[in-house]
Design a protein around this motif. Sequence first.
Motif, mmCIF file in Angstrom:
data_model
loop_
_atom_site.group_PDB
_atom_site.id
_atom_site.type_symbol
_atom_site.label_atom_id
_atom_site.label_comp_id
_atom_site.label_asym_id
_atom_site.label_seq_id
_atom_site.Cartn_x
_atom_site.Cartn_y
_atom_site.Cartn_z
ATOM 1 N N LEU A 54 53.767 41.723 157.490
ATOM 2 C CA LEU A 54 54.556 41.546 156.998
ATOM 3 C C LEU A 54 54.938 40.939 155.707
ATOM 4 O O LEU A 54 54.807 41.806 154.811
ATOM 5 N N LEU A 55 54.110 40.524 155.561
ATOM 6 C CA LEU A 55 53.772 39.903 154.439
ATOM 7 C C LEU A 55 52.362 40.415 153.221
ATOM 8 O O LEU A 55 52.690 41.067 152.085
ATOM 9 N N VAL A 56 52.211 41.501 154.115
ATOM 10 C CA VAL A 56 51.107 42.017 153.127
ATOM 11 C C VAL A 56 51.839 43.806 152.738
ATOM 12 O O VAL A 56 51.986 44.060 151.698
ATOM 13 N N GLU A 57 52.975 43.925 153.330
ATOM 14 C CA GLU A 57 53.646 44.891 153.759
ATOM 15 C C GLU A 57 54.522 44.556 152.385
ATOM 16 O O GLU A 57 55.387 45.428 151.812
ATOM 17 N N ASN A 58 54.569 43.201 152.832
ATOM 18 C CA ASN A 58 56.245 42.952 151.629
ATOM 19 C C ASN A 58 56.027 43.130 150.266
ATOM 20 O O ASN A 58 56.235 43.308 148.816
ATOM 21 N N ALA A 59 54.589 42.096 149.710
ATOM 22 C CA ALA A 59 54.518 42.239 148.670
ATOM 23 C C ALA A 59 53.740 43.342 147.646
ATOM 24 O O ALA A 59 53.619 44.084 146.974
ATOM 25 N N LYS A 60 52.885 44.654 149.483
ATOM 26 C CA LYS A 60 53.203 46.245 148.840
ATOM 27 C C LYS A 60 54.694 46.782 148.603
ATOM 28 O O LYS A 60 54.824 47.451 146.742
ATOM 29 N N LEU A 61 55.655 46.057 149.026
ATOM 30 C CA LEU A 61 57.454 47.315 148.161
ATOM 31 C C LEU A 61 57.444 45.848 147.191
ATOM 32 O O LEU A 61 57.687 47.244 146.458
ATOM 33 N N LYS A 62 56.911 44.923 147.469
ATOM 34 C CA LYS A 62 57.370 44.114 146.113
ATOM 35 C C LYS A 62 56.953 44.994 144.670
ATOM 36 O O LYS A 62 57.455 45.059 143.369
ATOM 37 N N LYS A 63 55.323 45.313 144.536
ATOM 38 C CA LYS A 63 55.258 46.112 143.198
ATOM 39 C C LYS A 63 54.972 47.702 143.472
ATOM 40 O O LYS A 63 55.739 47.327 142.171
ATOM 41 N N ASP A 64 55.685 48.319 144.767
ATOM 42 C CA ASP A 64 56.208 49.353 144.014
ATOM 43 C C ASP A 64 57.524 49.668 143.103
ATOM 44 O O ASP A 64 58.113 50.266 142.696
ATOM 45 N N ILE A 65 58.134 48.535 143.509
ATOM 46 C CA ILE A 65 60.129 48.019 143.019
ATOM 47 C C ILE A 65 59.585 48.063 141.888
ATOM 48 O O ILE A 65 60.477 48.506 140.873
ATOM 49 N N GLU A 66 59.012 46.735 141.481
ATOM 50 C CA GLU A 66 58.078 46.349 140.065
ATOM 51 C C GLU A 66 57.751 47.422 139.092
ATOM 52 O O GLU A 66 58.796 48.000 138.025
ATOM 53 N N GLN A 67 57.030 48.173 139.624
ATOM 54 C CA GLN A 67 56.611 49.438 139.259
ATOM 55 C C GLN A 67 57.562 50.634 138.544
ATOM 56 O O GLN A 67 57.957 51.390 137.546
ATOM 57 N N LEU A 68 58.518 50.895 139.992
ATOM 58 C CA LEU A 68 59.710 51.891 139.889
ATOM 59 C C LEU A 68 60.461 51.400 138.679
ATOM 60 O O LEU A 68 61.148 52.186 137.851
ATOM 61 N N ARG A 69 60.813 49.789 138.773
ATOM 62 C CA ARG A 69 61.881 48.989 137.572
ATOM 63 C C ARG A 69 61.168 49.262 136.472
ATOM 64 O O ARG A 69 62.295 49.578 134.905
ATOM 65 N N GLY A 70 59.997 49.372 135.588
ATOM 66 C CA GLY A 70 59.676 49.758 134.663
ATOM 67 C C GLY A 70 59.465 51.151 133.828
ATOM 68 O O GLY A 70 59.534 51.594 132.934
ATOM 69 N N GLN A 71 59.418 52.268 135.096
ATOM 70 C CA GLN A 71 59.688 53.371 134.882
ATOM 71 C C GLN A 71 60.526 54.050 134.684
ATOM 72 O O GLN A 71 61.364 54.742 133.044
ATOM 73 N N LEU A 72 62.386 53.228 135.018
ATOM 74 C CA LEU A 72 63.442 53.390 134.362
ATOM 75 C C LEU A 72 63.628 52.387 133.508
ATOM 76 O O LEU A 72 64.573 54.162 132.198
ATOM 77 N N GLN A 73 63.015 51.374 133.252
ATOM 78 C CA GLN A 73 63.375 51.051 132.245
ATOM 79 C C GLN A 73 63.062 51.977 130.668
ATOM 80 O O GLN A 73 63.022 51.866 129.542
ATOM 81 N N GLU A 74 61.616 52.289 130.763
ATOM 82 C CA GLU A 74 60.908 53.012 129.613
ATOM 83 C C GLU A 74 61.671 54.268 129.836
ATOM 84 O O GLU A 74 61.589 55.072 128.489
ATOM 85 N N LYS A 75 61.615 54.889 130.671
ATOM 86 C CA LYS A 75 62.849 55.835 129.892
ATOM 87 C C LYS A 75 63.981 56.164 129.440
ATOM 88 O O LYS A 75 64.242 56.269 128.993
ATOM 89 N N GLN A 76 65.020 54.859 129.938
ATOM 90 C CA GLN A 76 66.591 55.413 129.958
ATOM 91 C C GLN A 76 66.488 54.380 128.001
ATOM 92 O O GLN A 76 66.944 54.860 127.151
ATOM 93 N N LYS A 77 64.159 53.968 127.759
ATOM 94 C CA LYS A 77 64.386 53.826 126.327
ATOM 95 C C LYS A 77 64.213 54.895 125.609
ATOM 96 O O LYS A 77 64.972 54.978 124.104
ATOM 97 N N ARG A 78 63.586 55.563 126.078
ATOM 98 C CA ARG A 78 63.538 57.030 125.472
ATOM 99 C C ARG A 78 64.614 57.673 125.184
ATOM 100 O O ARG A 78 64.718 58.717 124.215
#
Length: 321
Positions: A54-78
């Motif tokens: 579960l720790l491995v899966e949680n780490a992967k999910l956190k990484k995916d969430i950070e990537q999505l957050r970065g994409q959304l913030q970049e899109k909002q800036k544009r």
Amino acid sequence: MDNMDNLFNPSLAAALMKLDPDDGEQIMEYFKTHALLSREKALLQASVREQKKLLVENAKLKKDIEQLRGQLQEKQKRRTAKALASQAPPSLSINSAPSSSVTHRTSLAEAAAAMTANLHLSSSSSHEGKDRQSRRRRGERKARPTSDPLSLGVESQIDPSRLDLRVGRILNIRRHPLAEAMSVQQVDVGENVPRTVVSRLGEKTQLDKMQGSMAVLLCNVKASKMRGVASQGRLLCCSASENCVELLVPPSGSSPGDRVTFLSYPGEPDRELQSKQRVWELLQPDLKVDCRGVANYKGCGFEVKGKGLCRAPTLTSCTIR
């Protein structure tokens, strides 16, 4: 499991008593204790393997969430840059000279009007900011949009590490003087003074058998009066139905005051759970007893470090409340 059944076989006990009348009973108790400890060890090892996965899966999910957050913030800036560009005043062409001074004055007037509009926009946004601050000072709140990308990480803050769960010993217990279905306990949780706890255990619960037993107590709930008696904690119970309730039991060898933690959710508990955040209400639906009788939150066991897992005495596949 077959070995456990053999140990509790009356014929085996009788045979041991016949072979060694003096020490047969002690030998039988030793075998039972050894078998129970072996089973606890096997369950703990299986739980650790599941928790690592579960720790491995949680780490992967956190990484995916950070990537999505970065994409959304970049899109909002544009989008913001595009909106600002659309509000810019029209540029004057250098190659095409104005035909007359009237045309030149007209273009200057249009540019001034555009600049005035931009000033109005900026002043209105500043006024909105001041209004927002004044609402905060008055205690008012403005509803947040559900699609706010910055609110993606809010739910991740609700996890069981915020619960201050400790092992307690019930020193005495009695019926609530004003409610037959409630009981009042004095519980030792390793503090200087025992805590008074009011619980709803049901009318059919045999209270005299619970005195002196070990339990798990939620300690950082806000103290509140229940039918005139102040309650300073919450006893965790396993419940299959309204009339089938039993206390959650810590592992053998636990002492009053021992912390109950979750391997996959490290962290220190809140000083006091705030009722507005509804932490317990949000976590409680996922606090369950599995088919093996082990208490867990989303597959992560209730653990007293170095001593084992918390369990239900007899119930399986039920809720914890």
